[in-house]
Design a protein around this motif. Structure first.
Motif, mmCIF file in Angstrom:
data_model
loop_
_atom_site.group_PDB
_atom_site.id
_atom_site.type_symbol
_atom_site.label_atom_id
_atom_site.label_comp_id
_atom_site.label_asym_id
_atom_site.label_seq_id
_atom_site.Cartn_x
_atom_site.Cartn_y
_atom_site.Cartn_z
ATOM 1 N N THR A 1 1.107 -1.281 0.107
ATOM 2 C CA THR A 1 -0.042 -0.080 -0.283
ATOM 3 C C THR A 1 0.565 1.249 0.145
ATOM 4 O O THR A 1 1.795 1.292 0.889
ATOM 5 N N ALA A 2 0.579 2.300 -0.866
ATOM 6 C CA ALA A 2 1.380 3.283 -0.952
ATOM 7 C C ALA A 2 0.370 4.632 -0.344
ATOM 8 O O ALA A 2 -0.904 4.994 -1.059
ATOM 9 N N PRO A 3 1.275 5.742 0.640
ATOM 10 C CA PRO A 3 0.109 6.463 0.636
ATOM 11 C C PRO A 3 0.549 7.452 0.270
ATOM 12 O O PRO A 3 1.745 8.310 0.048
ATOM 13 N N TRP A 4 -0.255 8.581 -0.005
ATOM 14 C CA TRP A 4 -0.147 10.102 -1.225
ATOM 15 C C TRP A 4 -0.533 10.893 -0.724
ATOM 16 O O TRP A 4 -1.495 10.964 -0.151
ATOM 17 N N VAL A 5 0.175 11.861 -1.097
ATOM 18 C CA VAL A 5 -1.169 12.912 -0.697
ATOM 19 C C VAL A 5 -0.629 14.268 -1.871
ATOM 20 O O VAL A 5 0.404 14.212 -2.839
ATOM 21 N N GLU A 6 -1.462 14.860 -2.802
ATOM 22 C CA GLU A 6 -1.480 15.575 -3.805
ATOM 23 C C GLU A 6 -1.490 17.563 -3.088
ATOM 24 O O GLU A 6 -1.549 17.591 -2.685
ATOM 25 N N PHE A 7 -0.379 18.202 -4.330
ATOM 26 C CA PHE A 7 -0.339 19.166 -4.419
ATOM 27 C C PHE A 7 -0.307 19.578 -5.736
ATOM 28 O O PHE A 7 0.380 19.207 -6.699
ATOM 29 N N SER B 1 2.772 5.254 -16.816
ATOM 30 C CA SER B 1 0.769 5.426 -17.552
ATOM 31 C C SER B 1 0.895 6.685 -19.112
ATOM 32 O O SER B 1 2.039 7.718 -18.557
ATOM 33 N N ASP B 2 -0.129 6.631 -19.493
ATOM 34 C CA ASP B 2 -0.795 7.433 -20.289
ATOM 35 C C ASP B 2 -1.197 9.231 -19.691
ATOM 36 O O ASP B 2 -0.972 10.121 -20.552
ATOM 37 N N TYR B 3 -1.020 9.165 -18.446
ATOM 38 C CA TYR B 3 -1.234 10.242 -17.710
ATOM 39 C C TYR B 3 -0.362 10.512 -16.762
ATOM 40 O O TYR B 3 0.037 11.750 -16.382
ATOM 41 N N SER B 4 1.057 10.220 -16.244
ATOM 42 C CA SER B 4 1.894 10.026 -15.150
ATOM 43 C C SER B 4 3.184 8.834 -15.711
ATOM 44 O O SER B 4 3.225 7.903 -16.189
ATOM 45 N N SER B 5 4.052 10.358 -14.578
ATOM 46 C CA SER B 5 5.417 10.044 -15.083
ATOM 47 C C SER B 5 5.860 9.715 -13.586
ATOM 48 O O SER B 5 5.448 10.510 -11.995
ATOM 49 N N ARG B 6 6.694 8.354 -12.846
ATOM 50 C CA ARG B 6 6.796 8.090 -11.033
ATOM 51 C C ARG B 6 8.338 8.758 -10.996
ATOM 52 O O ARG B 6 9.046 8.643 -12.132
ATOM 53 N N ALA B 7 8.326 9.389 -10.403
ATOM 54 C CA ALA B 7 9.763 10.331 -9.576
ATOM 55 C C ALA B 7 10.108 8.915 -8.726
ATOM 56 O O ALA B 7 10.339 8.601 -7.668
ATOM 57 N N PHE B 8 11.576 9.233 -9.051
ATOM 58 C CA PHE B 8 13.210 8.827 -7.866
ATOM 59 C C PHE B 8 13.713 9.877 -8.283
ATOM 60 O O PHE B 8 14.093 10.308 -8.750
ATOM 61 N N ASP C 1 2.108 14.299 -12.697
ATOM 62 C CA ASP C 1 1.115 14.220 -13.350
ATOM 63 C C ASP C 1 0.934 15.366 -14.416
ATOM 64 O O ASP C 1 1.612 16.171 -14.319
ATOM 65 N N ASP C 2 0.383 14.651 -15.665
ATOM 66 C CA ASP C 2 -0.343 15.586 -16.449
ATOM 67 C C ASP C 2 -0.496 16.448 -16.559
ATOM 68 O O ASP C 2 -0.498 17.908 -16.647
ATOM 69 N N LYS C 3 -1.174 16.479 -15.722
ATOM 70 C CA LYS C 3 -2.925 17.382 -15.636
ATOM 71 C C LYS C 3 -1.388 18.226 -14.367
ATOM 72 O O LYS C 3 -0.495 17.440 -12.831
#
Length: 134
Positions: A47-53, A73-80, A92-94
């Motif tokens: 399980t991954a806990p997230w928060v958006e800004f 995915s077609d709408y997002s990139s994972r950051a590392f 995310d693209d948005k």
């Protein structure tokens, strides 16, 4: 007497080695957990806990600058982190940056507590996640 405008809360965090650091100004949005297969693979956790800004409220401050990304995915990139490989979140693209709670310097802040859980079907039957029971 003039009222002072309330200063937005500042959230700070970064990767394991400190090469990628961030500052995000609040309020934090949509704190949640997710058990989809993509989140599991990205974090190595069930399980991954997230928060958006909004992306204009996130600044990358460490010596490495912005994190490396993988188009997931077609709408997002994972950051590392390009140095230590720590997972930091998703861009995310948005114009949204979703940050993993474990990357924050103070992940236990009450306003970061997940309010809901998505993709429950992706977790093993023995894995139980309680959200909002604080």
């Amino acid at each position: 007497m003039k009222e002072r405008a309330k200063k937005p809360k500042l959230y700070i965090g970064g990767c394991l080695c400190g090469a990628v650091r961030f500052e995000a100004t609040g309020p934090a949005e949509k704190p949640h957990t997710c058990s989809c297969r993509m989140c599991q693979r990205h974090t190595g956790a069930l399980t991954a806990p997230w928060v958006e800004f909004p992306s204009d409220r996130v600044t990358w401050t460490g010596p490495a600058g912005k994190p490396s990304v993988y188009r997931s995915s077609d709408y997002s990139s994972r950051a590392f982190c390009p140095t230590c490989g720590s997972s930091l979140g998703a861009i995310d693209d948005k114009p949204v940056v979703a940050l993993l709670l474990g990357a924050f310097d103070k992940p236990a802040a009450k306003e970061l507590m997940p309010a809901y859980h998505t993709n429950r079907g992706g977790r093993p039957k023995w894995w139980h996640v309680e959200v909002g029971a604080g």
